[in-house]
Design an enzyme around this catalytic site. Structure first.
Site, PDB file in Angstrom:
ATOM      1  N   GLU A 199       0.847  -1.212   0.000  1.00  0.00           N
ATOM      2  CA  GLU A 199       0.000   0.000   0.000  1.00  0.00           C
ATOM      3  C   GLU A 199       0.874   1.251   0.000  1.00  0.00           C
ATOM      4  O   GLU A 199       0.559   2.239  -0.664  1.00  0.00           O
ATOM      5  CB  GLU A 199      -0.945  -0.001   1.199  1.00  0.00           C
ATOM      6  CG  GLU A 199      -1.979  -1.120   1.159  1.00  0.00           C
ATOM      7  CD  GLU A 199      -2.788  -1.164  -0.135  1.00  0.00           C
ATOM      8  OE1 GLU A 199      -3.182  -0.105  -0.644  1.00  0.00           O
ATOM      9  OE2 GLU A 199      -3.020  -2.286  -0.640  1.00  0.00           O
TER      10      GLU A 199
ATOM     11  N   TRP B 169       1.623   1.802  -3.415  1.00  0.00           N
ATOM     12  CA  TRP B 169       0.619   2.532  -4.216  1.00  0.00           C
ATOM     13  C   TRP B 169       0.867   4.039  -4.121  1.00  0.00           C
ATOM     14  O   TRP B 169       0.681   4.782  -5.075  1.00  0.00           O
ATOM     15  CB  TRP B 169      -0.799   2.203  -3.741  1.00  0.00           C
ATOM     16  CG  TRP B 169      -1.368   1.003  -4.450  1.00  0.00           C
ATOM     17  CD1 TRP B 169      -1.426  -0.263  -3.961  1.00  0.00           C
ATOM     18  CD2 TRP B 169      -1.941   0.965  -5.770  1.00  0.00           C
ATOM     19  NE1 TRP B 169      -2.007  -1.091  -4.904  1.00  0.00           N
ATOM     20  CE2 TRP B 169      -2.333  -0.368  -6.016  1.00  0.00           C
ATOM     21  CE3 TRP B 169      -2.158   1.912  -6.773  1.00  0.00           C
ATOM     22  CZ2 TRP B 169      -2.928  -0.765  -7.216  1.00  0.00           C
ATOM     23  CZ3 TRP B 169      -2.758   1.527  -7.965  1.00  0.00           C
ATOM     24  CH2 TRP B 169      -3.134   0.199  -8.183  1.00  0.00           C
TER      25      TRP B 169
ATOM     26  N   TRP C  39     -20.589  14.810 -18.759  1.00  0.00           N
ATOM     27  CA  TRP C  39     -20.949  14.596 -17.369  1.00  0.00           C
ATOM     28  C   TRP C  39     -22.240  15.341 -17.043  1.00  0.00           C
ATOM     29  O   TRP C  39     -22.546  16.363 -17.654  1.00  0.00           O
ATOM     30  CB  TRP C  39     -19.836  15.106 -16.451  1.00  0.00           C
ATOM     31  CG  TRP C  39     -18.486  14.470 -16.645  1.00  0.00           C
ATOM     32  CD1 TRP C  39     -17.406  15.009 -17.288  1.00  0.00           C
ATOM     33  CD2 TRP C  39     -18.056  13.182 -16.173  1.00  0.00           C
ATOM     34  NE1 TRP C  39     -16.334  14.148 -17.244  1.00  0.00           N
ATOM     35  CE2 TRP C  39     -16.711  13.006 -16.558  1.00  0.00           C
ATOM     36  CE3 TRP C  39     -18.679  12.152 -15.456  1.00  0.00           C
ATOM     37  CZ2 TRP C  39     -15.985  11.851 -16.260  1.00  0.00           C
ATOM     38  CZ3 TRP C  39     -17.949  11.009 -15.163  1.00  0.00           C
ATOM     39  CH2 TRP C  39     -16.625  10.857 -15.560  1.00  0.00           C
TER      40      TRP C  39
ATOM     41  N   ASN D  22     -10.382   3.782   3.290  1.00  0.00           N
ATOM     42  CA  ASN D  22     -10.113   3.593   1.859  1.00  0.00           C
ATOM     43  C   ASN D  22     -11.254   2.910   1.105  1.00  0.00           C
ATOM     44  O   ASN D  22     -11.634   3.331   0.013  1.00  0.00           O
ATOM     45  CB  ASN D  22      -8.820   2.779   1.682  1.00  0.00           C
ATOM     46  CG  ASN D  22      -8.509   2.542   0.221  1.00  0.00           C
ATOM     47  OD1 ASN D  22      -8.344   3.488  -0.538  1.00  0.00           O
ATOM     48  ND2 ASN D  22      -8.469   1.284  -0.192  1.00  0.00           N
TER      49      ASN D  22
ATOM     50  N   TRP E  97     -15.118  13.368 -12.248  1.00  0.00           N
ATOM     51  CA  TRP E  97     -14.261  12.991 -11.111  1.00  0.00           C
ATOM     52  C   TRP E  97     -13.545  14.202 -10.515  1.00  0.00           C
ATOM     53  O   TRP E  97     -13.218  14.224  -9.333  1.00  0.00           O
ATOM     54  CB  TRP E  97     -13.257  11.902 -11.513  1.00  0.00           C
ATOM     55  CG  TRP E  97     -12.295  12.295 -12.615  1.00  0.00           C
ATOM     56  CD1 TRP E  97     -12.429  12.066 -13.956  1.00  0.00           C
ATOM     57  CD2 TRP E  97     -11.041  12.991 -12.459  1.00  0.00           C
ATOM     58  NE1 TRP E  97     -11.355  12.574 -14.649  1.00  0.00           N
ATOM     59  CE2 TRP E  97     -10.485  13.138 -13.752  1.00  0.00           C
ATOM     60  CE3 TRP E  97     -10.334  13.502 -11.383  1.00  0.00           C
ATOM     61  CZ2 TRP E  97      -9.251  13.780 -13.978  1.00  0.00           C
ATOM     62  CZ3 TRP E  97      -9.117  14.137 -11.599  1.00  0.00           C
ATOM     63  CH2 TRP E  97      -8.591  14.284 -12.889  1.00  0.00           C
TER      64      TRP E  97
ATOM     65  N   TRP F 254      -8.754   9.196  -7.675  1.00  0.00           N
ATOM     66  CA  TRP F 254     -10.011   9.581  -8.343  1.00  0.00           C
ATOM     67  C   TRP F 254     -10.014   9.106  -9.794  1.00  0.00           C
ATOM     68  O   TRP F 254     -11.019   8.605 -10.299  1.00  0.00           O
ATOM     69  CB  TRP F 254     -10.243  11.094  -8.246  1.00  0.00           C
ATOM     70  CG  TRP F 254     -10.922  11.441  -6.957  1.00  0.00           C
ATOM     71  CD1 TRP F 254     -10.321  11.788  -5.787  1.00  0.00           C
ATOM     72  CD2 TRP F 254     -12.338  11.409  -6.685  1.00  0.00           C
ATOM     73  NE1 TRP F 254     -11.269  11.977  -4.800  1.00  0.00           N
ATOM     74  CE2 TRP F 254     -12.511  11.758  -5.326  1.00  0.00           C
ATOM     75  CE3 TRP F 254     -13.466  11.119  -7.450  1.00  0.00           C
ATOM     76  CZ2 TRP F 254     -13.775  11.831  -4.718  1.00  0.00           C
ATOM     77  CZ3 TRP F 254     -14.725  11.184  -6.845  1.00  0.00           C
ATOM     78  CH2 TRP F 254     -14.869  11.537  -5.507  1.00  0.00           C
TER      79      TRP F 254
HETATM   80  P1  FAD Z   1      -2.970   2.196   5.247  1.00  0.00           P
HETATM   81  O1  FAD Z   1      -3.799   1.121   4.661  1.00  0.00           O
HETATM   82  O2  FAD Z   1      -2.488   2.024   6.623  1.00  0.00           O
HETATM   83  O3  FAD Z   1      -1.744   2.396   4.243  1.00  0.00           O
HETATM   84  C1  FAD Z   1      -0.487   2.984   4.620  1.00  0.00           C
HETATM   85  C2  FAD Z   1      -0.174   4.131   3.690  1.00  0.00           C
HETATM   86  O4  FAD Z   1      -0.086   3.668   2.348  1.00  0.00           O
HETATM   87  C3  FAD Z   1      -1.227   5.213   3.661  1.00  0.00           C
HETATM   88  O5  FAD Z   1      -1.070   6.107   4.725  1.00  0.00           O
HETATM   89  C4  FAD Z   1      -1.014   5.843   2.304  1.00  0.00           C
HETATM   90  O6  FAD Z   1       0.066   6.752   2.312  1.00  0.00           O
HETATM   91  C5  FAD Z   1      -0.626   4.649   1.464  1.00  0.00           C
HETATM   92  N1  FAD Z   1      -1.828   4.099   0.810  1.00  0.00           N
HETATM   93  C6  FAD Z   1      -2.711   3.214   1.304  1.00  0.00           C
HETATM   94  N2  FAD Z   1      -3.668   2.924   0.392  1.00  0.00           N
HETATM   95  C7  FAD Z   1      -3.363   3.660  -0.692  1.00  0.00           C
HETATM   96  C8  FAD Z   1      -3.967   3.797  -1.984  1.00  0.00           C
HETATM   97  N3  FAD Z   1      -5.058   3.112  -2.334  1.00  0.00           N
HETATM   98  N4  FAD Z   1      -3.407   4.649  -2.862  1.00  0.00           N
HETATM   99  C9  FAD Z   1      -2.293   5.336  -2.539  1.00  0.00           C
HETATM  100  N5  FAD Z   1      -1.672   5.234  -1.343  1.00  0.00           N
HETATM  101  C10 FAD Z   1      -2.199   4.408  -0.433  1.00  0.00           C
HETATM  102  N6  FAD Z   1      -4.580   8.827   0.115  1.00  0.00           N
HETATM  103  C11 FAD Z   1      -3.928   9.914   0.562  1.00  0.00           C
HETATM  104  O7  FAD Z   1      -2.915   9.780   1.246  1.00  0.00           O
HETATM  105  N7  FAD Z   1      -4.355  11.170   0.229  1.00  0.00           N
HETATM  106  C12 FAD Z   1      -5.455  11.382  -0.545  1.00  0.00           C
HETATM  107  O8  FAD Z   1      -5.780  12.536  -0.841  1.00  0.00           O
HETATM  108  C13 FAD Z   1      -6.182  10.245  -0.986  1.00  0.00           C
HETATM  109  N8  FAD Z   1      -7.312  10.394  -1.716  1.00  0.00           N
HETATM  110  C14 FAD Z   1      -8.013   9.281  -2.125  1.00  0.00           C
HETATM  111  C15 FAD Z   1      -9.170   9.442  -2.885  1.00  0.00           C
HETATM  112  C16 FAD Z   1      -9.896   8.329  -3.318  1.00  0.00           C
HETATM  113  C17 FAD Z   1     -11.137   8.517  -4.166  1.00  0.00           C
HETATM  114  C18 FAD Z   1      -9.463   7.035  -2.972  1.00  0.00           C
HETATM  115  C19 FAD Z   1     -10.219   5.817  -3.424  1.00  0.00           C
HETATM  116  C20 FAD Z   1      -8.303   6.859  -2.229  1.00  0.00           C
HETATM  117  C21 FAD Z   1      -7.564   7.968  -1.804  1.00  0.00           C
HETATM  118  N9  FAD Z   1      -6.380   7.825  -1.035  1.00  0.00           N
HETATM  119  C22 FAD Z   1      -5.698   8.943  -0.626  1.00  0.00           C
HETATM  120  C23 FAD Z   1      -5.786   6.492  -0.802  1.00  0.00           C
HETATM  121  C24 FAD Z   1      -6.195   5.796   0.505  1.00  0.00           C
HETATM  122  O9  FAD Z   1      -7.583   5.812   0.653  1.00  0.00           O
HETATM  123  C25 FAD Z   1      -5.549   6.402   1.745  1.00  0.00           C
HETATM  124  O10 FAD Z   1      -4.158   6.544   1.562  1.00  0.00           O
HETATM  125  C26 FAD Z   1      -5.772   5.501   2.971  1.00  0.00           C
HETATM  126  O11 FAD Z   1      -7.143   5.310   3.193  1.00  0.00           O
HETATM  127  C27 FAD Z   1      -5.120   6.124   4.176  1.00  0.00           C
HETATM  128  O12 FAD Z   1      -5.393   5.388   5.318  1.00  0.00           O
HETATM  129  P2  FAD Z   1      -4.250   4.664   6.108  1.00  0.00           P
HETATM  130  O13 FAD Z   1      -3.128   5.604   6.353  1.00  0.00           O
HETATM  131  O14 FAD Z   1      -4.878   4.023   7.291  1.00  0.00           O
HETATM  132  O15 FAD Z   1      -3.770   3.561   5.068  1.00  0.00           O
END
Ligand code: FAD
Length: 485
Positions: A284, A287, A315, A350, A368, A391
């Site tokens: 993650e 990602w 849209w 997420n 979006w 997005w």
């Molecule tokens: P954990 O699951 O603990 O993951 C650890 C770290 O990995 C996160 O803190 C983050 O930096 C990274 N990460 C995790 N999942 C993703 C993912 N799918 N994509 C990219 N990086 C990821 N994340 C943001 O940091 N900022 C945003 O503005 C953002 N906008 C989003 C918008 C949409 C529509 C979606 C679907 C996802 C978005 N995310 C964003 C990705 C993700 O939802 C969040 O990073 C995650 O929910 C953060 O929670 P966590 O720190 O507990 O994640």
């Protein structure tokens, strides 16, 4: 060590540990620690929730700098104009910063590097916030990746990230010229926190911005929640993810620190998590790295469709539906819970980000970019790479994106990932007493179930603003028309 002061320009790296620019600056001379709240026209202003976070994080950083004997110089304005002036007025011999990756930030840094170098000042920039620089991970043909899995494989093949740098000991403070001292602001002068009205109570309850808060969050995740990460990370009713995203966004912790702390916890048995949990967690983080790779190679990621075929999409512009989505009043409990979690805490799980984004883009057929802008304003972790990349991923216009025909059904998603309705009941309290059979579909509840829960639909909680079948069909028609163009 020369006697000319060194300037460290803090940006998205609000920490003292594992900060390569800080270490380099310390080696060059007495220090000026600068933060500029950027008001220049060329950069996207940060959103309201992120401003709140920034305010708190800057306060913590500035206190930590003072505690180590240093001093922070906080200013507001255009760095292109301010930085050369500070360098001249304070007779700076060396400038250091950690890199950012948005197109406008890269252009500014390049311009400043050229101006300062021409004036005979040494300038160095560093990687503080990524495991790999976006240009270091390339395909066999030496190009950028468009698909995550091979990107991450190639990134992993580059080996372990380097060990994080320690926190510096004492900081030696440079003498600020009187003219600069006069312009110095406090964090409070920046007025980044809301006052009338003060809507940040939920944010204050949920978060501890700053470097120590970030490390506490990581430790408690590694102690416990990581053990449920693989199984539970898709469950908004559980606390199985790290919630490190805003700390990463503001660089209060580095991915290198997260990586090595996770490995160390595994090696010493200081975690309930397994190597497989850690690997999932790392992917993650991967990602996030991939989003930065995409942003670097596509500076227009927040404004332009990665897949230009989507430019032809027509849209809908339904203001009432958009407001209902923003306020968590769509009549679909999991969507409303997510949007209210966002509003109250500045963060959303997420899985629910995917569901709410899909609902806006697909069921409401809304561009979006409209949703991206709302998240940008309301998320404490609003990130220049992750937000637009995610997005576009949901829209299907992005790299390695969800296929156009994937339209999340908010009812079945809710039933699968919040099976007992715990998450919905928490954020949509007007449904709290509803029988769990109907918690994700209140419009199907029997009259007696509604009565027992004390709910009158359309008075206490809205009926659905759109029929799912209609929304899904309309989206599939619009998206498949695009494909055949
Ligand atoms: P954990 O699951 O603990 O993951 C650890 C770290 O990995 C996160 O803190 C983050 O930096 C990274 N990460 C995790 N999942 C993703 C993912 N799918 N994509 C990219 N990086 C990821 N994340 C943001 O940091 N900022 C945003 O503005 C953002 N906008 C989003 C918008 C949409 C529509 C979606 C679907 C996802 C978005 N995310 C964003 C990705 C993700 O939802 C969040 O990073 C995650 O929910 C953060 O929670 P966590 O720190 O507990 O994640």
């Amino acid at each position: 060590m020369t006697e000319r002061p060194a300037l460290l320009w803090f940006r998205d790296d609000l920490r003292l540990s594992d900060n390569p620019a800080l270490r380099a600056a310390i080696e060059h001379g007495p220090l000026i620690c600068l933060y500029i709240f950027d008001t220049s026209a060329g950069r996207r202003p940060i959103g309201a929730a992120a401003r709140w976070w920034l305010s708190r994080s800057l306060t913590v950083l500035s206190d930590a700098i003072t505690a180590k004997g240093g001093e922070s110089l906080i200013l507001r304005g255009d760095p292109a104009e301010l930085l050369p002036r500070i360098v001249q007025e304070a007779d700076i011999g060396f400038v250091a910063w950690n890199r950012r990756y948005e197109g406008a930030a890269i252009a500014l840094d390049k311009e400043l590097k050229a101006t300062l170098s021409e004036a005979g000042v040494a300038v160095e920039s560093f990687n503080a916030n990524l495991l790999n620089e976006p240009w270091q991970v390339t395909t066999k043909a030496d190009g950028p990746f468009k698909v995550f899995t091979p990107y991450w494989r190639a990134a992993r093949e580059r080996g372990e990230p380097s060990a994080p740098l320690p926190t510096p000991g004492k900081l030696s403070k440079a003498k600020l010229p009187a003219a600069l001292r006069k312009q110095m602001l406090t964090v409070a002068d920046l007025a980044l926190e809301p006052s009338a009205p003060d809507w940040a109570g939920g944010l204050r309850d949920a978060w501890t911005p700053g470097e120590d808060g970030a490390h506490d969050r990581l430790s408690s995740f590694l102690d416990d929640a990581i053990a449920d990460y693989r199984n539970g990370r898709d469950r908004p009713d559980r606390s199985s993810t790290s919630r490190l995203s805003p700390h990463l966004r503001f660089g209060e912790i580095s991915p290198r620190q997260i990586w090595h702390a996770t490995k160390a916890a595994l090696e010493t048995g200081n975690t309930r998590g397994s190597a497989a949990d850690a690997e999932k967690f790392f992917s993650e983080i991967g990602w996030r790295e991939f989003s930065y790779h995409l942003l670097f190679h596509n500076p227009g990621l927040a404004t332009a469709n990665f897949n230009r075929r989507f430019d032809a999409m027509s849209w809908e512009k339904d203001e009432a539906a958009l407001t209902a989505w923003q306020k968590g009043q769509t009549g679909y409990p999991i969507v409303d819970a997510g949007m209210r979690q966002l509003w109250q805490t500045g963060w959303m799980h997420n899985r629910v980000r995917m569901i709410t984004a899909s609902f806006l883009i697909k069921h409401l057929l809304t561009d979006w970019r409209v949703g991206e802008a709302w998240f940008w304003d309301t998320l404490v972790d609003a990130d220049p790479a992750n937000n637009p990349a995610s997005w576009q991923w949901v829209a299907g216009s992005g790299a390695d994106a969800a296929p156009y025909f994937r339209v999340f059904n908010p009812v079945t998603q809710g039933e699968k990932f919040d099976p007992n309705g715990v998450y919905v009941r928490r954020f949509v309290p007007e449904l709290a007493a509803l029988d769990h059979k109907f918690i994700h579909r209140p419009w199907e509840a029997t009259a007696s179930a509604l009565k027992q829960a004390g709910i009158v639909l359309d008075r206490d909680y809205p009926k659905p603003i759109i029929a799912l079948d209609f929304g899904r069909r309309r989206a599939l028609d619009a998206f498949s028309a695009l494909r055949s163009e």
